[in-house]
Write a protein that holds these residues in place. Structure first.
Motif, PDB file in Angstrom:
ATOM      1  N   SER A  86       0.833  -1.206   0.000  1.00  0.00           N
ATOM      2  CA  SER A  86       0.000   0.000   0.000  1.00  0.00           C
ATOM      3  C   SER A  86       0.864   1.251   0.000  1.00  0.00           C
ATOM      4  O   SER A  86       0.592   2.202  -0.752  1.00  0.00           O
ATOM      5  CB  SER A  86      -0.925   0.016   1.223  1.00  0.00           C
ATOM      6  N   ILE A  87       1.907   1.252   0.806  1.00  0.00           N
ATOM      7  CA  ILE A  87       2.824   2.401   0.848  1.00  0.00           C
ATOM      8  C   ILE A  87       3.525   2.567  -0.496  1.00  0.00           C
ATOM      9  O   ILE A  87       3.657   3.672  -1.018  1.00  0.00           O
ATOM     10  CB  ILE A  87       3.833   2.244   2.010  1.00  0.00           C
ATOM     11  N   SER A  88       3.920   1.466  -1.080  1.00  0.00           N
ATOM     12  CA  SER A  88       4.553   1.500  -2.397  1.00  0.00           C
ATOM     13  C   SER A  88       3.623   2.122  -3.436  1.00  0.00           C
ATOM     14  O   SER A  88       4.045   2.925  -4.267  1.00  0.00           O
ATOM     15  CB  SER A  88       4.956   0.086  -2.812  1.00  0.00           C
ATOM     16  N   GLN A  89       2.352   1.752  -3.381  1.00  0.00           N
ATOM     17  CA  GLN A  89       1.367   2.317  -4.313  1.00  0.00           C
ATOM     18  C   GLN A  89       1.212   3.821  -4.103  1.00  0.00           C
ATOM     19  O   GLN A  89       1.151   4.589  -5.062  1.00  0.00           O
ATOM     20  CB  GLN A  89       0.012   1.618  -4.142  1.00  0.00           C
ATOM     21  N   LEU A  90       1.160   4.240  -2.851  1.00  0.00           N
ATOM     22  CA  LEU A  90       1.012   5.669  -2.544  1.00  0.00           C
ATOM     23  C   LEU A  90       2.203   6.478  -3.047  1.00  0.00           C
ATOM     24  O   LEU A  90       2.036   7.619  -3.487  1.00  0.00           O
ATOM     25  CB  LEU A  90       0.833   5.871  -1.034  1.00  0.00           C
ATOM     26  N   PHE A 136       1.555  -1.557 -10.779  1.00  0.00           N
ATOM     27  CA  PHE A 136       0.387  -1.263  -9.954  1.00  0.00           C
ATOM     28  C   PHE A 136      -0.325  -2.501  -9.428  1.00  0.00           C
ATOM     29  O   PHE A 136      -1.049  -2.435  -8.442  1.00  0.00           O
ATOM     30  CB  PHE A 136      -0.610  -0.404 -10.730  1.00  0.00           C
ATOM     31  N   MET A 137      -0.162  -3.634 -10.118  1.00  0.00           N
ATOM     32  CA  MET A 137      -0.913  -4.828  -9.737  1.00  0.00           C
ATOM     33  C   MET A 137      -0.146  -6.091 -10.152  1.00  0.00           C
ATOM     34  O   MET A 137       0.149  -6.266 -11.333  1.00  0.00           O
ATOM     35  CB  MET A 137      -2.286  -4.802 -10.411  1.00  0.00           C
ATOM     36  N   ALA A 171      -1.247   8.830 -11.564  1.00  0.00           N
ATOM     37  CA  ALA A 171      -2.087   9.877 -12.157  1.00  0.00           C
ATOM     38  C   ALA A 171      -1.941   9.897 -13.675  1.00  0.00           C
ATOM     39  O   ALA A 171      -2.931  10.030 -14.400  1.00  0.00           O
ATOM     40  CB  ALA A 171      -1.729  11.239 -11.560  1.00  0.00           C
ATOM     41  N   ILE A 172      -0.728   9.722 -14.150  1.00  0.00           N
ATOM     42  CA  ILE A 172      -0.482   9.675 -15.599  1.00  0.00           C
ATOM     43  C   ILE A 172      -1.160   8.441 -16.196  1.00  0.00           C
ATOM     44  O   ILE A 172      -1.835   8.525 -17.229  1.00  0.00           O
ATOM     45  CB  ILE A 172       1.037   9.666 -15.886  1.00  0.00           C
TER      46      ILE A 172
END
Length: 139
Positions: A39-43, A77-78, A50-51
């Motif tokens: 989760s932190i990595s994603q943030l 992202f996944m 955003a791009i």
């Protein structure tokens, strides 16, 4: 993005609003897919995401589901485990619930675009059950 417009339209037309899963089922799937470190990595990827989100929106508007799927499932992202928990498993559950809901009344389903494409996407799962699936152009 479109949830509020869909909700407004449904309420205006006095339609019954229901869900394919409960909020706790959705949050459970997400919590199983992303641990604290992930989760932190994603943030930390906020600007990059955003791009990508702009590209996803463009692909969605152009009904380019193959490209949209590629963007959503970008390994940045996944990962495959997250895809299974957040998309594949939930799609299979929904595809089992949808026919019963459709038998009761005319039904409109709104799902996130990541749930549409691929062998385990809702389009494919519903077509395999004999349903015709068509895009809705605009609100």
């Amino acid at each position: 993005m479109y949830e509020i417009e869909l909700l407004k339209t449904a309420l205006k037309n006095k339609k019954i609003i229901s869900g394919l899963e409960k909020v706790d089922e959705q949050t459970y799937a997400i919590s199983q897919a992303y641990d604290l470190k992930e989760s932190i990595s994603q943030l930390k990827q906020g600007n990059e995401y955003a791009i990508a989100a702009k590209k996803m929106t463009e692909a969605f508007k152009n009904e380019d589901l193959k490209n949209l799927d590629k963007l959503i499932k970008d390994p940045k992202f996944m990962n495959k485990r997250q895809e299974k928990l957040v998309l594949t498993d939930r799609n299979k559950n929904w595809a089992e619930k949808m026919p019963e809901m459709m038998k009761k009344q005319s039904t409109f389903f709104a799902v996130g675009s990541g749930h549409l494409w691929g062998d385990s996407g809702l389009i494919s799962l519903l077509k395999s059950k004999g349903y015709t699936v068509k895009p809705v152009s605009s609100l």
